[in-house]
Design an enzyme around this catalytic site. Structure first.
Site, mmCIF file in Angstrom:
data_model
loop_
_atom_site.group_PDB
_atom_site.id
_atom_site.type_symbol
_atom_site.label_atom_id
_atom_site.label_comp_id
_atom_site.label_asym_id
_atom_site.label_seq_id
_atom_site.Cartn_x
_atom_site.Cartn_y
_atom_site.Cartn_z
ATOM 1 N N GLY A 120 1.006 -1.117 -0.139
ATOM 2 C CA GLY A 120 0.011 0.099 -0.731
ATOM 3 C C GLY A 120 0.938 1.220 0.569
ATOM 4 O O GLY A 120 0.581 2.485 0.903
ATOM 5 N N GLY A 127 -0.910 7.639 1.004
ATOM 6 C CA GLY A 127 -1.556 7.885 2.257
ATOM 7 C C GLY A 127 0.178 7.320 3.262
ATOM 8 O O GLY A 127 1.086 7.728 3.440
ATOM 9 N N ILE A 128 -0.665 6.658 4.127
ATOM 10 C CA ILE A 128 0.802 6.313 5.588
ATOM 11 C C ILE A 128 1.500 5.354 4.643
ATOM 12 O O ILE A 128 2.616 5.203 5.428
ATOM 13 C CB ILE A 128 -0.677 5.007 7.004
ATOM 14 C CG1 ILE A 128 -1.725 6.564 7.474
ATOM 15 C CG2 ILE A 128 0.265 4.251 7.437
ATOM 16 C CD1 ILE A 128 -2.120 5.275 7.942
ATOM 17 N N ASP A 144 -1.954 -7.328 -6.785
ATOM 18 C CA ASP A 144 -3.402 -6.779 -5.927
ATOM 19 C C ASP A 144 -3.384 -8.013 -4.593
ATOM 20 O O ASP A 144 -3.165 -9.426 -4.667
ATOM 21 C CB ASP A 144 -4.836 -6.750 -6.960
ATOM 22 C CG ASP A 144 -6.258 -7.222 -6.242
ATOM 23 O OD1 ASP A 144 -6.391 -7.035 -4.733
ATOM 24 O OD2 ASP A 144 -7.146 -7.086 -7.048
ATOM 25 N N SER A 156 -5.501 -0.788 13.582
ATOM 26 C CA SER A 156 -6.249 0.485 13.730
ATOM 27 C C SER A 156 -6.628 1.034 15.697
ATOM 28 O O SER A 156 -6.832 -0.046 16.203
ATOM 29 C CB SER A 156 -7.559 0.320 12.895
ATOM 30 O OG SER A 156 -8.709 1.307 13.504
ATOM 31 N N TYR A 210 -14.152 -4.512 9.553
ATOM 32 C CA TYR A 210 -12.959 -3.626 9.143
ATOM 33 C C TYR A 210 -12.655 -4.537 11.121
ATOM 34 O O TYR A 210 -11.540 -4.853 11.250
ATOM 35 C CB TYR A 210 -13.253 -2.517 9.339
ATOM 36 C CG TYR A 210 -12.112 -1.931 8.876
ATOM 37 C CD1 TYR A 210 -11.107 -1.499 8.250
ATOM 38 C CD2 TYR A 210 -11.989 -0.778 10.059
ATOM 39 C CE1 TYR A 210 -10.048 -0.567 8.268
ATOM 40 C CE2 TYR A 210 -10.604 0.326 10.367
ATOM 41 C CZ TYR A 210 -10.301 0.289 9.060
ATOM 42 O OH TYR A 210 -8.108 0.768 9.064
ATOM 43 N N LYS A 237 -8.625 -5.556 12.183
ATOM 44 C CA LYS A 237 -7.737 -5.328 12.896
ATOM 45 C C LYS A 237 -7.779 -5.495 14.266
ATOM 46 O O LYS A 237 -5.972 -5.524 14.765
ATOM 47 C CB LYS A 237 -7.879 -3.814 12.775
ATOM 48 C CG LYS A 237 -8.319 -2.990 11.207
ATOM 49 C CD LYS A 237 -6.813 -2.996 10.824
ATOM 50 C CE LYS A 237 -7.262 -1.765 9.528
ATOM 51 N NZ LYS A 237 -5.754 -2.699 8.528
HETATM 52 N N1 LIG Z 1 -6.553 6.577 6.817
HETATM 53 C C1 LIG Z 1 -7.287 6.895 8.369
HETATM 54 O O1 LIG Z 1 -7.640 7.450 9.421
HETATM 55 C C2 LIG Z 1 -6.936 4.750 9.117
HETATM 56 C C3 LIG Z 1 -6.818 4.956 10.398
HETATM 57 C C4 LIG Z 1 -6.835 3.290 10.736
HETATM 58 C C5 LIG Z 1 -5.994 2.717 10.255
HETATM 59 N N2 LIG Z 1 -5.934 3.035 8.431
HETATM 60 C C6 LIG Z 1 -5.125 1.592 8.058
HETATM 61 O O2 LIG Z 1 -3.899 2.293 7.352
HETATM 62 C C7 LIG Z 1 -3.379 0.722 6.002
HETATM 63 C C8 LIG Z 1 -3.233 2.282 5.140
HETATM 64 O O3 LIG Z 1 -4.384 3.085 5.075
HETATM 65 P P1 LIG Z 1 -4.451 4.546 4.174
HETATM 66 O O4 LIG Z 1 -5.073 5.679 4.939
HETATM 67 O O5 LIG Z 1 -3.302 5.231 4.460
HETATM 68 O O6 LIG Z 1 -5.046 4.467 3.028
HETATM 69 P P2 LIG Z 1 -5.103 5.285 1.541
HETATM 70 O O7 LIG Z 1 -4.250 6.072 1.149
HETATM 71 O O8 LIG Z 1 -5.897 5.262 0.841
HETATM 72 O O9 LIG Z 1 -3.791 4.110 0.887
HETATM 73 C C9 LIG Z 1 -4.687 2.936 0.758
HETATM 74 C C10 LIG Z 1 -3.392 1.740 0.320
HETATM 75 O O10 LIG Z 1 -3.558 0.806 0.319
HETATM 76 C C11 LIG Z 1 -4.118 0.266 -1.211
HETATM 77 N N3 LIG Z 1 -4.100 -0.778 -1.421
HETATM 78 C C12 LIG Z 1 -5.492 -0.908 -1.497
HETATM 79 N N4 LIG Z 1 -6.249 -1.949 -2.199
HETATM 80 C C13 LIG Z 1 -5.060 -2.907 -1.846
HETATM 81 C C14 LIG Z 1 -4.859 -3.915 -3.006
HETATM 82 N N5 LIG Z 1 -6.079 -5.093 -2.971
HETATM 83 N N6 LIG Z 1 -3.548 -4.755 -3.014
HETATM 84 C C15 LIG Z 1 -2.981 -4.168 -3.066
HETATM 85 N N7 LIG Z 1 -2.878 -2.762 -2.494
HETATM 86 C C16 LIG Z 1 -3.993 -2.429 -2.796
HETATM 87 C C17 LIG Z 1 -3.736 1.858 -1.768
HETATM 88 O O11 LIG Z 1 -3.262 1.687 -3.275
HETATM 89 P P3 LIG Z 1 -4.050 0.804 -4.936
HETATM 90 O O12 LIG Z 1 -5.274 1.546 -4.475
HETATM 91 O O13 LIG Z 1 -2.848 1.788 -5.744
HETATM 92 O O14 LIG Z 1 -3.300 -0.564 -4.890
HETATM 93 C C18 LIG Z 1 -2.877 2.353 -1.794
HETATM 94 O O15 LIG Z 1 -1.767 2.630 -1.408
HETATM 95 C C19 LIG Z 1 -4.807 0.552 5.670
HETATM 96 O O16 LIG Z 1 -4.950 -0.519 6.649
HETATM 97 C C20 LIG Z 1 -6.181 1.617 6.604
HETATM 98 O O17 LIG Z 1 -7.237 0.188 7.181
HETATM 99 C C21 LIG Z 1 -6.011 3.891 8.167
#
Ligand SMILES: NC(=O)c1ccc[n+]([C@@H]2O[C@H](COP(=O)([O-])OP(=O)(O)OC[C@H]3O[C@@H](n4cnc5c(N)ncnc54)[C@H](OP(=O)(O)O)[C@@H]3O)[C@@H](O)[C@H]2O)c1
Length: 269
Positions: A12, A16-17, A63, A142, A156, A160
């Site tokens: 990922g 984002g993160i 994927d 999370s 979800y 987590k």
């Molecule tokens: N943002 C929040 O508020 C928050 C809070 C708690 C935990 N988290 C956790 O933090 C992690 C990162 O999330 P984020 O906030 O950075 O979200 P984000 O900005 O939407 O980034 C998500 C990343 O996951 C990748 N991804 C999604 N589906 C995928 C798949 N099927 N295969 C491979 N890669 C995939 C996306 O890349 P592609 O689309 O290019 O594949 C992207 O790089 C997640 O596990 C999320 O649950 C986020």
């Protein structure tokens, strides 16, 4: 330069993160393997970080909802003689709706990405870390994995909670093997997450103090794994929430989470 010459694999990493992990690890000298579906984003990020920090970068389009993806990634690493020292399992999304709103196919893909790919990549890469007596593993969980489940986005919190417990067991198994393991438990973090799951308009109504930028979340996580802090919750608000839910009698904690989550969980997928 804590990670000079080490190789870090980040899932990922296209947004984002995960993208922020790539930036922070490259700044500390780590070579990178960037994984996500959007290859053009990985290539652009990789080129920028290689030029800025002089690190080697390999990007792999995958994927991770495909059960074959982790082994294909491992094969590609082996072909290039790359040994992973740091694994950041981070790829993820949120699936809006109550459980029966979504097809089993959608839930199966969700579990494959959010649970199985994390465990499978760890299973493939941990033995090499143990052999070399060096490893860092961060499972991006999370705050949702630390509080009672609530209505909407059903799997979800469960996914987590799995990662928190998985990290605790791994840390216990690896503590004498040079491998340090943490579950990172962020709360609301600025990224593309809420755009992808179409809850941006709901979460925008929440107070700003509930949100963090990705940079301090990631900096805290890298520090936490070095200090063998197994369950790491970044930020004062998130720490308070996690503490309060634990301190309250269970029904009160569940009622609090139910009330709060109704403000940002979409009921219909
Ligand atoms: N943002 C929040 O508020 C928050 C809070 C708690 C935990 N988290 C956790 O933090 C992690 C990162 O999330 P984020 O906030 O950075 O979200 P984000 O900005 O939407 O980034 C998500 C990343 O996951 C990748 N991804 C999604 N589906 C995928 C798949 N099927 N295969 C491979 N890669 C995939 C996306 O890349 P592609 O689309 O290019 O594949 C992207 O790089 C997640 O596990 C999320 O649950 C986020």
């Amino acid at each position: 330069m804590t990670y000079q010459g080490k190789w870090a694999l980040i899932t990922g990493a296209s947004a984002g993160i995960g993208k922020t992990f790539a930036e922070k690890l490259a700044a500390q000298g780590a070579n990178l393997v960037l994984v996500a579906r959007r290859k053009e984003r990985l290539d652009a990020l990789g080129a920028a970080l290689a030029s800025e920090h002089g690190v080697s970068v390999k990007s792999i389009a995958a994927d991770l909802a495909d059960p074959l993806a982790p082994e294909e990634i491992a094969r590609s690493l082996s072909n290039d003689n790359v040994n992973i020292d740091i694994l950041v399992n981070n790829a993820g999304f949120g699936l809006p709706g109550v459980f029966t709103d979504n097809s089993w196919r959608a839930h199966r893909d969700f579990i494959e990405l959010m649970v199985t790919s994390y465990a499978h990549l760890t299973h493939l890469l941990l033995p090499g870390m143990v052999d070399r007596q060096y490893g860092r593993i961060i499972q991006v969980a999370s705050v949702a994995g630390l509080v009672p489940g609530s209505s909407g986005h059903t799997l979800y919190g469960a996914s987590k909670a799995f990662l928190v417990s998985f990290a605790q067991s791994l840390a216990a198994e690896c503590s004498d093997k040079g491998v340090k393991v943490s579950a990172l438990c962020p709360g609301f973090t600025y990224s593309e997450f809420h755009d992808v799951n179409d809850t941006r308009s709901l979460v925008s109504q929440l107070p700003k103090y509930m949100f963090m930028d990705a940079a301090p979340v990631v900096e805290g996580a890298l520090d936490a794994v070095e200090r063998e802090h197994v369950v790491y919750v970044p930020g004062a608000w998130n720490k308070f929430t996690a503490w309060l839910v634990k301190a309250l009698p269970r029904p009160w904690g569940a009622a609090m989470v139910k009330k709060q989550s109704a403000k940002f969980r979409k009921k219909n997928g």
